[in-house]
Design an enzyme around this catalytic site. Structure first.
Site, mmCIF file in Angstrom:
data_model
loop_
_atom_site.group_PDB
_atom_site.id
_atom_site.type_symbol
_atom_site.label_atom_id
_atom_site.label_comp_id
_atom_site.label_asym_id
_atom_site.label_seq_id
_atom_site.Cartn_x
_atom_site.Cartn_y
_atom_site.Cartn_z
ATOM 1 N N ARG A 198 1.294 -3.985 12.622
ATOM 2 C CA ARG A 198 0.549 -4.334 13.833
ATOM 3 C C ARG A 198 1.106 -5.631 14.389
ATOM 4 N NH1 ARG A 198 -1.057 0.116 13.824
ATOM 5 N NH2 ARG A 198 -3.186 0.910 14.086
ATOM 6 N N GLY A 229 0.859 -1.189 0.000
ATOM 7 C CA GLY A 229 0.000 0.000 0.000
ATOM 8 C C GLY A 229 0.895 1.238 0.000
ATOM 9 N N ILE A 242 2.301 2.961 2.406
ATOM 10 C CA ILE A 242 3.507 2.926 3.253
ATOM 11 C C ILE A 242 4.525 1.954 2.665
ATOM 12 C CG2 ILE A 242 4.417 2.436 5.567
ATOM 13 C CD1 ILE A 242 1.655 3.303 6.686
ATOM 14 N N THR A 290 6.409 -2.626 11.481
ATOM 15 C CA THR A 290 5.883 -1.338 11.954
ATOM 16 C C THR A 290 4.376 -1.278 11.685
ATOM 17 O OG1 THR A 290 6.486 -0.374 9.822
ATOM 18 C CG2 THR A 290 8.009 0.013 11.648
ATOM 19 N N HIS A 340 5.646 1.532 19.506
ATOM 20 C CA HIS A 340 4.617 1.949 18.532
ATOM 21 C C HIS A 340 4.770 3.440 18.195
ATOM 22 C CE1 HIS A 340 0.353 0.874 16.922
ATOM 23 N NE2 HIS A 340 0.919 1.822 16.181
ATOM 24 N N GLU A 394 -0.169 -4.241 23.724
ATOM 25 C CA GLU A 394 0.524 -2.963 23.965
ATOM 26 C C GLU A 394 -0.125 -2.241 25.141
ATOM 27 O OE1 GLU A 394 0.713 -0.724 20.307
ATOM 28 O OE2 GLU A 394 1.830 -2.307 19.298
HETATM 29 C C1 DGY Z 1 -1.937 4.165 12.932
HETATM 30 O O1 DGY Z 1 -2.360 5.313 12.785
HETATM 31 O O2 DGY Z 1 -2.645 3.177 12.753
HETATM 32 C C2 DGY Z 1 -0.521 4.001 13.308
HETATM 33 O O3 DGY Z 1 -0.263 2.740 13.802
HETATM 34 C C3 DGY Z 1 -0.103 5.075 14.294
HETATM 35 O O4 DGY Z 1 1.275 5.038 14.437
#
Ligand code: DGY
Length: 323
Positions: free
Chosen positions: A236, A158, A160, A234, A284, A265
């Site tokens: 989930r 996607g 990111i 980075t 996070h 978390e």
């Molecule tokens: C989100 O916005 O889902 C991110 O994990 C925040 O860092």
């Protein structure tokens, strides 16, 4: 009469002040995060909710909130919200996509480099006073793994994932990717997930957490990764089997990992990943820059303002509720 909106944390940005002019706004002032029992109490009689990814919005809670008309989360991920239950009730859910793309890609790359070059381990070594004449620069002292010229596998291409691919190109990396949605991105070779895992020196995870991606990198898939590879997450916590990852790292099958997100978390003190020197951990912080967090808060407020005005939220994950 003004509608009631509850905000579960003080938010940065400018638009939250604008929101307060459109409703009767009540903000949780802490200390710390809002406990779930307090969320239910505070939300009673509210028409709107502006929340964080730390607030669990489930069916049981929704059943007690007949007045609720919208939910706006200051996050791109919405796995903390039962979106289906809200959609069934015709309630729009807002999120904050786009603005955190580069910041999160930077974090992924920071973890990738830190894990490859043992930055956190070296930092601890120096601070602990272990850098002595007897234990200093030598040919194999703190040697890590080259990033330049290596192969990066991106799980989830996607926005990111694509931003991470651009950074990897700057490092002369070969970029492979797997995505649930068909994608064509110049310079990126699309592959089946198992082949990507077998060929990648570095694997970076960028899928959203959903029923289809929960435990996507389970013990069997981790076992298929290239020996000595580095895993970065980075996205989930629930996407990667933490126990299997810890075992692969402890046994030397994988050389290192960079982990920003955890199944639970804040992370439990006895999480096996925390005991391993070859894991770089962060709490996070993927989107944690001052500017990005202000932008996210502004979108969350804009979503709420639109909902209060009876308009469609500019960023809505269940637009079907608008018919
Ligand atoms: C989100 O916005 O889902 C991110 O994990 C925040 O860092």
């Amino acid at each position: 009469m003004a509608k009631k909106v509850f905000v579960t944390h003080q938010l940065p940005g400018k638009r939250i002040h604008e929101l307060s002019r459109h409703c009767e706004m009540n903000v949780w002032m802490g200390p710390g995060l809002l406990p779930s029992a307090a969320l239910r109490t505070q939300l009673t009689g509210c028409h709107g909710l502006v929340c964080l990814l730390t607030d669990r919005i489930d069916k049981a809670l929704l059943d007690q909130l007949p007045e609720l008309e919208f939910v706006s989360s200051m996050s791109v991920g919405v796995d903390h919200i039962d979106v289906q239950a809200l959609s069934e009730r015709g309630i729009p859910v807002g999120n904050t996509p786009g603005v955190l793309v580069d910041t999160t890609a930077d974090t992924a790359f920071a973890l990738l480099l830190a894990a490859a070059r043992r930055v956190a381990e070296a930092d601890r070594f120096v601070r602990d006073g272990q850098w002595t004449a007897a234990n200093a620069w030598a040919p194999e002292f703190f040697t890590g793994k080259d990033v330049t010229g290596a192969t990066l596998g991106i799980v989830g291409l996607g926005e990111i994932g694509q931003a991470v691919a651009r950074r990897a190109a700057g490092f002369g990396m070969r970029v492979l990717a797997w995505s649930r949605t068909a994608r064509e991105v110049p310079g990126v070779e699309m592959l089946a997930l198992d082949e990507l895992l077998q060929r990648s020196d570095f694997v970076s995870v960028h899928v959203a957490l959903a029923p289809q991606t929960r435990n996507l990198l389970d013990a069997a898939r981790i076992a298929r990764m290239k020996p000595g590879a580095v895993l970065v997450n980075t996205a989930r916590g629930g996407i990667v089997d933490e126990q299997a990852l810890a075992e692969a790292l402890a046994g030397g099958r994988l050389s290192a990992a960079g982990v920003d997100v955890f199944e639970r978390e804040p992370v439990a003190a006895d999480n096996p990943l925390l005991r391993l020197p070859n894991v770089v951990v962060t709490p996070h912080i993927g989107s944690a820059t001052t500017l990005t967090r202000a932008r996210m808060a502004d979108i969350a407020a804009a979503n709420a303002i639109a909902a209060l005005a009876g308009q469609a939220m500019p960023c809505c994950v269940n637009p079907q509720v608008y018919g």
